[in-house]
Every structure is written in structure tokens, then in C-alpha cells.
Write an enzyme that holds these catalytic residues in place. Structure first.
Site, PDB file in Angstrom:
ATOM      1  N   LYS A  25       0.966  -1.114  -0.009  1.00 23.44           N
ATOM      2  CA  LYS A  25      -0.002  -0.087   0.124  1.00 23.44           C
ATOM      3  C   LYS A  25       0.746   1.012   0.088  1.00 23.44           C
ATOM      4  O   LYS A  25       0.617   2.144  -0.798  1.00 23.44           O
ATOM      5  CB  LYS A  25      -0.853  -0.028   1.306  1.00 23.44           C
ATOM      6  N   GLN A  43      -4.745  -2.024   9.764  1.00 26.72           N
ATOM      7  CA  GLN A  43      -4.367  -3.351   9.344  1.00 26.72           C
ATOM      8  C   GLN A  43      -4.791  -4.529  10.286  1.00 26.72           C
ATOM      9  O   GLN A  43      -4.717  -4.414  11.269  1.00 26.72           O
ATOM     10  CB  GLN A  43      -3.077  -3.532   8.964  1.00 26.72           C
ATOM     11  N   ASP A  80     -11.383   2.087   4.215  1.00 28.41           N
ATOM     12  CA  ASP A  80     -11.702   0.526   4.076  1.00 28.41           C
ATOM     13  C   ASP A  80     -13.281   0.351   3.844  1.00 28.41           C
ATOM     14  O   ASP A  80     -13.705  -0.804   3.555  1.00 28.41           O
ATOM     15  CB  ASP A  80     -11.281  -0.158   5.372  1.00 28.41           C
TER      16      ASP A  80
END
Ligand code: NAD
Length: 287
Positions: A54, A98, A123
Site C-alpha cells: 500500500k 490493518q 476501508d
């Protein structure tokens, strides 16, 4: 006749290029550079690979990327305080925690994710964004299902009026994809572990999406000839061998179009994250 193979690399490159142009526009029009902060707690090796990927993609596209590495023994309160700090930081437009979190705080995952400002929730897991997706108002949408739709669009595969069948009903893939396909006027069925006659239902699909995490669950006899098959599954069956949920070799002889694993729709997830960071920056600018 062998199916058209939908290669993720080609589509991901297009999505990233469009994100890069949007980043340039934001810089030119507002003097704003979109920023992403990824919080990683502990030492999970797979998570570290994802976070590095990322970070690298942000850098390629001119997005500010910050990785906040917190120790394995981080408390829930310390993590919440960090999220509060990032929520208040004007230079950070997207925040991502994460997953999975370490065992000691895993049970608090929901409370932790819900602390992220919905406008920065790249997200798309916050209940506010889930609710907006359900009622069809613009929202930050989870990246993997958004990537499935983007791939269909870029491949010029029609969704409107088609029969879509999704195998899997998780909050991060199956359920959001159901709403995205429905919003695009598909007739959608969601299957799961309690579904009776899965092969029969799967055979009805013009667009069949496998997101079960079970290798070889989808066999060639479950595919309607000419159907589009999107394989979201990523299953490690040996230390260096990844497969999807679909028996690819047999399925490609029946399907009209199919995504491979690896190298298929999975590659679009990070590209869609970049689009979400740009979208979050725009939402925060009131665009
Ligand atoms: P999950 O385990 O949370 O959900 C799996 C779903 O599949 C469940 O709803 C379950 O009911 C259904 N299912 C399982 N076995 C089934 C069976 N035999 N018949 C019918 N339904 C069945 O998984 P998830 O997080 O949604 O992930 C699914 C797969 O997609 C995994 O392989 C995962 O690694 C992969 N994935 C890929 C990406 C990406 O490409 N970037 C992102 C997320 C998940």
C-alpha cells in the site's frame, strides 16, 4: 472455446492511472495532497507485506503515505488515542487499521474500527459507510468488492439486468458486493454455507462471484456456458502455491470470461484503496 482471461494487472494499471490524475487535480485545484495513514499493530508477516504494498503504491501515485507501526502489546486505549489523533490531522485523509489485530485486542476490533472518522474510513467498514451503501448514497465502499465492479466495467461486461450469484456473505466481500451489484440493477443471489443446491443456483448466473475461501469449490459444472466468473478467493494450498475458489483450468473452457488467481481481481484491491483515499480527500473538501 476458451474464456477471455481478465488479467488484474491491466485493469489495476488503469485504475491507478486515473487515481494519479485525480491526485494531480487535487494538488492543482486545492493545493491538497491526499494522505493515507496505515496503522499496523504487531509483527504479522502477511500484514507487513500488505502494508508495504500500500505504501509503495501511494508513493507511485503522489499520495502521502504514513505507516504507524505500533508494538504487539499496544492496548486498546493507546490504539484509540492514535486514531483520535489521526482523525484530527488535516493532512491525513484516509485511515486504515490493518487487520487482524493481535490476539489481546482482537475482540475490540469493531470498537476500534468504528472510532475512525467515517469520512476517513477508506476501508469502508464503518457502520455509517455500510448504511450509506445500503441506501445507495455516495460512500466509501470496501475496496475488494468495489474492484469487482470496476473490473466488470473496464472489461465492458454488462451488469444491468443480469443474474448475479455471489458465493460468500462476509462483511468485507459478499455483503457489500450484493449492494453494489443491486445498485447497478443486477438480480442478485447471495449463497453461503447453509445454501441448498449451490451448483443449481450458481448455474443461473451470468456473473458468478466466488468469495468463499474454499479451493475448488466452484467446478466447471456449476458454470453456465459463457458466464463471467470472478474469483475473489485467495487460498494458500502450499508454501508457495496460491489458488482461488474456482477450478480455473476446467472453468475457463466453459466461462465466457474469468479471472485467474493469482493475478486476477485481487490486484485491484490496492488500486481501489488509492481511489478511496482520493475520494475521501474530495469528501473532506466538500466536493
Ligand atoms: P469469510 O471466511 O469471512 O467468508 C466466507 C464466506 O463464504 C462465508 O460467508 C461462508 O458462508 C461462505 N462459504 C464458505 N464455504 C462455503 C461453501 N462450501 N459453500 C457456500 N458458501 C461457503 O471470507 P472473506 O473474508 O469474505 O474472504 C473470502 C475469500 O476472498 C478468501 O479466500 C479471502 O482470502 C479472499 N479475499 C481476497 C481479497 C483480495 O483479493 N484482496 C480480499 C478479501 C478476501
Amino acid at each position: 472455446m476458451s474464456a477471455r482471461i481478465l488479467m488484474g494487472k491491466e485493469f489495476a494499471a488503469k485504475i491507478k492511472e486515473s487515481a494519479r490524475l485525480e491526485v494531480e487535480e487535487l494538488k492543482k485545484n486545492y493545493g491538497v495532497t491526499p494522505g493515507l495513514s496505515v496503522i499496523i499493530v504487531g509483527e504479522n508477516p502477511a500484514s507487513q507485506v500488505y502494508v508495504r504494498n500500500k505504501h509503495k503504491t501511494c508513493e507511485e501515485l503522489g499520495i502521502i503515505s504514513e505507516v504507524v507501526a505500533m508494538p504487539e502489546d499496544t492496548t486498546k486505549d493507546a490504539l484509540l488515542a492514535k486514531i483520535d489523533e489521526l482523525n484530527a490531522d488535516k493532512n491525513i485523509h484516509g485511515i486504515l487499521v490493518q487487520l487482524p489485530l493481535p490476539a489481546a485486542i482482537k475482540a475490540h476490533s469493531e470498537e476500534i474500527l468504528n472510532r475512525i472518522d467515517p469520512l476517513k474510513d477508506v476501508d469502508g467498514f464503518h457502520p455509517v459507510n455500510v448504511g450509506k451503501l445500503v441506501i445507495g448514497s455516495p460512500a466509501l465502499v470496501p475496496c475488494t468488492p468495489a474492484g469487482c465492479i470496476e473490473m466488470l466495467d473496464l472489461a465492458n461486461i454488462e451488469i444491468d439486468g443480469k443474474r448475479a450469484v455471489i458465493i460468500g456473505r462476509s462483511n468485507i466481500v459478499g455483503k457489500p458486493l450484493f449492494h453494489l451489484l443491486l445498485a447497478r440493477h443486477a438480480t442478485v443471489t447471495v449463497c453461503h454455507t447453509h445454501t441448498k443446491n449451490l451448483p443449481e443456483i450458481a448455474r443461473e448466473a451470468d456473473i458468478l462471484v466466488a468469495a468463499s475461501g474454499k479451493p475448488n469449490l466452484v467446478t466447471a459444472d456449476m458454470i453456465r456456458p459463457g458466464a463471467t466468473v470472478i474469483d475473489v478467493g485467495i487460498n494458500r494450498i502450499a508454501p508457495k502455491k496460491l489458488v482461488g475458489d474456482v477450478d480455473f483450468e476446467a472453468a475457463k473452457e466453459i466461462a465466457g470470461a474469468i479471472t485467474p488467481v493469482p493475478g486476477g481481481v485481487g490486484l485491484l484491491t490496492v488500486a481501489m484503496l488509492m481511489k478511496n483515499v482520493v475520494k475521501a480527500a474530495k469528501l473532506q473538501l466538500g466536493e
